[in-house]
Design a protein around this motif. Structure first.
Motif, mmCIF file in Angstrom:
data_model
loop_
_atom_site.group_PDB
_atom_site.id
_atom_site.type_symbol
_atom_site.label_atom_id
_atom_site.label_comp_id
_atom_site.label_asym_id
_atom_site.label_seq_id
_atom_site.Cartn_x
_atom_site.Cartn_y
_atom_site.Cartn_z
ATOM 1 N N UNK A 35 0.805 -1.219 0.000
ATOM 2 C CA UNK A 35 0.000 0.000 0.000
ATOM 3 C C UNK A 35 0.834 1.264 0.000
ATOM 4 N N UNK A 36 2.127 1.126 -0.267
ATOM 5 C CA UNK A 36 2.987 2.297 -0.212
ATOM 6 C C UNK A 36 3.555 2.642 -1.578
ATOM 7 N N UNK A 73 -1.727 16.188 3.153
ATOM 8 C CA UNK A 73 -2.366 16.045 4.469
ATOM 9 C C UNK A 73 -2.135 14.674 5.101
ATOM 10 N N UNK A 74 -1.993 13.639 4.271
ATOM 11 C CA UNK A 74 -1.805 12.302 4.845
ATOM 12 C C UNK A 74 -0.476 12.196 5.595
ATOM 13 N N UNK A 271 4.941 5.266 12.381
ATOM 14 C CA UNK A 271 3.997 5.214 11.280
ATOM 15 C C UNK A 271 4.685 5.440 9.938
ATOM 16 N N UNK A 272 4.278 4.666 8.953
ATOM 17 C CA UNK A 272 4.627 4.988 7.575
ATOM 18 C C UNK A 272 3.362 5.597 6.983
ATOM 19 N N UNK A 273 3.453 6.844 6.619
ATOM 20 C CA UNK A 273 2.274 7.545 6.116
ATOM 21 C C UNK A 273 2.114 7.275 4.621
ATOM 22 N N UNK A 274 0.880 7.212 4.169
ATOM 23 C CA UNK A 274 0.638 7.033 2.745
ATOM 24 C C UNK A 274 -0.749 7.554 2.396
ATOM 25 N N UNK A 276 -4.546 7.635 1.474
ATOM 26 C CA UNK A 276 -5.651 6.806 1.934
ATOM 27 C C UNK A 276 -6.673 6.679 0.813
#
Lengths: 372, 398
Positions: A35-36, A73-74, A271-274, A276
């Motif tokens: 998902x990244x 923003x994510x 956290x690894x942000x990605x 959404x």
């Protein structure tokens, strides 16, 4: 400390490492880990260190990157001051867009001079690692370094067409720095992982100096030439580092995510942000058999999945057997399909009863949107 | 030009949900987790934004902390707007008086100034207790077409359940001639869904009258709707025939979760045409291990599954260790089922630790009912929690 640091990410450098996956996108937006995108790791390292302004240097094919980043923003980077700032190539009528890292840096001098942070951390998107950037900046300050370059000890030859190895002395200061040296198999060496820290002032001065002297290569004209006069330090990163220098690397490192220790290090405790997508949770139907696989949200699995990475929204039909494969976003695998060592890009459709097989050193790649 | 919103939604989210016992000890019912990644309130909020309604007042009262935090600025539902958007409306202290919301009508009445700020033509009143997908824009079209003052969404229910609902008795054109709140002998099986559209001016008038009436219990179903009907206002039903479930009890919450499973589920949360938006967990994809056995289940991001998972719904970051068995269960985020433990026919809230070889619940066929574990508790190694038991404290066994 890191709050006084501005980030710069190069999104396109190393595109040529995996041409199959970067044909329609930047290296930064190459999908990874279910998902990244590769940039998520570089960006999350910065955000987790408290950095709130990140300039992203782009060159071409950056539509998918803009789509991925949105307003930022994510990553908590939609800010009044700073946040994510896209830096597309700047050229007037006489110039062509940049061809080297140094030329790209010349193009973002305006961005750098308008910031107020003390330090700049520059990162590429070819590496997957959980690196504490705050610690690198602290090391840089302690050493009173001009430039701090992050390295990782490797023993396998690097397949990238451009890479740098470092020779630090016992204090960490570099005594030598080589571009594209021949690496003998099995011999350990210190691979520069394309993350460096400088003071903002030093970087601006260096760029201006390079402009007046007509330099074009950061590696050759600035680093190698000045290894004796500048205080260039190496910072050893001892954790898990996955450099994506070829399709084989991409495949191998993706599969390493099936190891508990690798997942714990990359995803544990932070956290690894990605981006959404609001997909529903994945569904496993009657008759599904899942073994040793990483599965993202929005999938519906009815068949057998073994040693695989499934991205968001993948469907695996009844009676299908998918092994040792990476199936990207929204790909649909029909029923009674047999796949082994296959990488599908996004939105691939594999019709019923097809059989496809690659091998670990040469995974069978199916490009975006194809229907087989 | 006066800035306005044609329709403002008011979502009643103050319910305690006391029939959910341990699951609502510290949170309001609309904040209860559902379907592996959602909370009940995601459904009305997603319905609003998908219907083009971008101004929503959420009325909270009971344990609002977690709900407020969850809604935040409304960004996950695209409800962060410069004019409109989602707003939490809590009871407040006013110059003349201050009070808790007394009933559903009073809650809306106390927030009259919020609604009037948007100059709305219509007010949509919703509750945060149901799982359903509904296009409110179609209901609004029907409201306008009939020239109604109030339109009530209604659904056919089985006769034996009809006495649990507000029942609408209607003429052929859908107009309502009688409204019975939980009748012992229902005359029809058309139940109110607690979803109302009012022509704004009418609503404001009747809310003011209701507030002035000391005999009123300040409730829509008991007071305001009958008052409007008695006064001869135009009231219509709007028939809805899709999936609609009150998840106010342990068994209905469990059933509704199970309705998500399978290739053709009774209720599909994966419908790309009607996305259910939610605040997403930051977690890697779920890992299903070498010896895992997963069938007919829904599993969210961040789970690590090494054991057996059948006919179950698992929210984010749930761990099922090797040799553990989870069957016919709903497990909420962050819960750990350790090696050799069994969870059957249960609802387990967030961050519960079920130690090795513990047994929670009994098989569905045993008939003992659903076991419920409240959040943040630990079930000791080898302990047995019987079917139908509700626990909200650590349990070491008998």
């Amino acid at each position: 400390m890191a709050h006084s640091t501005v980030g710069v990410i190069f999104s396109n450098i190393h595109d040529e490492n995996i041409p199959e996956l970067s044909r329609h996108r930047t290296m930064a937006s190459v999908p990874f880990g279910g998902r990244y995108r590769l940039i998520d790791f570089a960006l999350s390292n910065m955000v987790n260190a408290g950095i709130t302004t990140v300039g992203i240097v782009t060159k071409n094919n950056y539509q998918s990157l803009i789509d991925h980043l949105g307003s930022g923003k994510e990553w908590d980077l939609a800010r009044k001051d700073g946040g994510i700032i896209l830096l597309p190539p700047y050229s007037d009528e006489t110039d062509k867009p940049y061809t080297t890292r140094l030329e790209a840096l010349m193009g973002i001098t305006g961005f750098l001079t308008h910031r107020s942070e003390d330090y700049v951390v520059i990162s590429d998107c070819d590496g997957i690692a959980h690196i504490d950037i705050g610690d690198i900046v602290r090391y840089h300050e302690e050493k009173g370094a001009d430039i701090t370059m992050v390295y990782h000890e490797e023993s396998e030859p690097c397949e990238s067409s451009y890479f740098i190895t470092l020779n630090p002395d016992e204090t960490g200061r570099l005594t030598g720095l080589k571009i594209n040296p021949k690496i003998k198999g099995g011999k350990k060496y210190n691979l520069y992982v394309n993350i460096m820290v400088m003071s903002r002032e030093f970087l601006i001065n260096t760029i201006q100096n390079a402009v007046t002297r007509g330099f074009s290569s950061f590696g050759r004209d600035i680093l190698t030439k000045n290894v004796d006069t500048l205080k260039i330090y190496g910072y050893e990163f001892k954790g898990y580092y996955a450099g994506v220098n070829s399709m084989e690397d991409y495949f191998r490192h993706s599969m390493e995510l099936l190891r508990r220790d690798v997942r714990a290090e990359l995803f544990g405790g932070r956290d690894i942000f990605t981006k959404v997508r609001d997909s529903a949770p994945s569904k496993y139907l009657d008759g599904s058999v899942i073994r040793n696989s990483l599965i993202s949200d929005g999938c519906v699995v009815e068949g057998t999945v073994e040693n695989c990475i499934l991205f968001r929204g993948v469907k695996v039909g009844k009676g299908s057997v998918v092994r040792n494969s990476i199936i990207m976003q929204d790909s649909v695998i029909g029923s009674n399909v047999d796949l082994n060592c296959v990488i599908t890009d996004k939105n691939v459709v594999i019709r019923d009863r097809r059989t496809l097989s690659g091998c670990e050193t040469l995974p069978y790649f199916i490009s975006k949107g194809r229907m087989l | 030009m006066i800035r306005k919103k044609e329709c403002v939604a008011m979502l009643l989210a103050g319910g305690q949900g006391s029939r959910l016992y341990a699951l609502t000890n510290n949170i309001a019912k609309p904040a209860v987790a559902f379907g592996a990644k959602y909370r009940i309130i995601d459904f009305p909020l997603s319905n609003c934004i998908n219907s083009g309604i971008d101004t929503v007042g959420v009325l909270t009262q009971y344990e609002p902390l977690e709900l407020n935090e969850y809604i935040g600025n409304g960004q996950p539902w695209d409800l962060d707007r410069t004019f409109g958007g989602v707003h939490i409306l809590s009871p407040y202290q006013a110059k003349r008086k201050s009070s808790w919301f007394e009933g559903t009508a009073n809650a809306i009445y106390q927030n009259m100034s919020f609604m009037k700020k948007y100059n709305p033509d219509y007010i949509l009143v919703l509750s945060g207790d149901h799982i359903y997908k509904m296009n409110y824009a179609e209901m609004l079209r029907a409201h306008k077409a009939t020239g109604a003052d109030c339109t009530i969404a209604a659904i056919e229910v089985p006769l034996k359940e009809a006495s649990r609902f507000g029942i609408l008795n209607t003429r052929e054109d859908g107009s309502i001639y009688e409204f019975e709140e939980k009748p012992k002998q229902p005359k029809s099986t058309l139940a109110s869904m607690g979803i109302y559209i009012f022509t704004a001016e009418k609503l404001f008038k009747y809310l003011e009258e209701d507030d002035a009436n000391p005999a009123s219990s300040k409730d829509f179903g008991k007071d305001v709707l009958p008052a409007m009907l008695n006064a001869g206002e135009r009231m219509f039903s709007y028939r809805f025939s899709g999936y609609w479930k009150d998840v106010g009890t342990i068994s209905s919450l469990w059933e509704s979760n199970m309705d998500l499973l399978g290739a053709n589920p009774a209720f599909d949360v994966g419908d790309a045409e009607w996305k259910i938006h939610s605040r997403n967990p930051l977690a890697p994809p779920e890992y299903i291990g070498e010896n895992a056995d997963v069938e007919n289940s829904m599993i969210a991001l961040g789970c690590e599954i090494e054991g057996v998972v059948k006919n179950s719904v698992l929210a984010s970051n749930v761990v099922v260790e090797s040799g553990a068995v989870v069957r016919d269960a709903v497990i909420m985020a962050g819960t750990v089922v350790k090696a050799g433990a069994t969870v059957e026919y249960s609802i387990v809230d967030e961050n519960v630790t079920i130690e090795e070889n513990a047994v929670v619940g009994e098989s569905k066929s045993a008939g003992a009912g659903i076991a419920v574990l409240g959040r943040n508790i630990t079930i000791a190694a080898g302990a047995k929690v019987k079917g139908g038991v509700i626990l909200d404290k650590d349990y070491k066994g008998e």
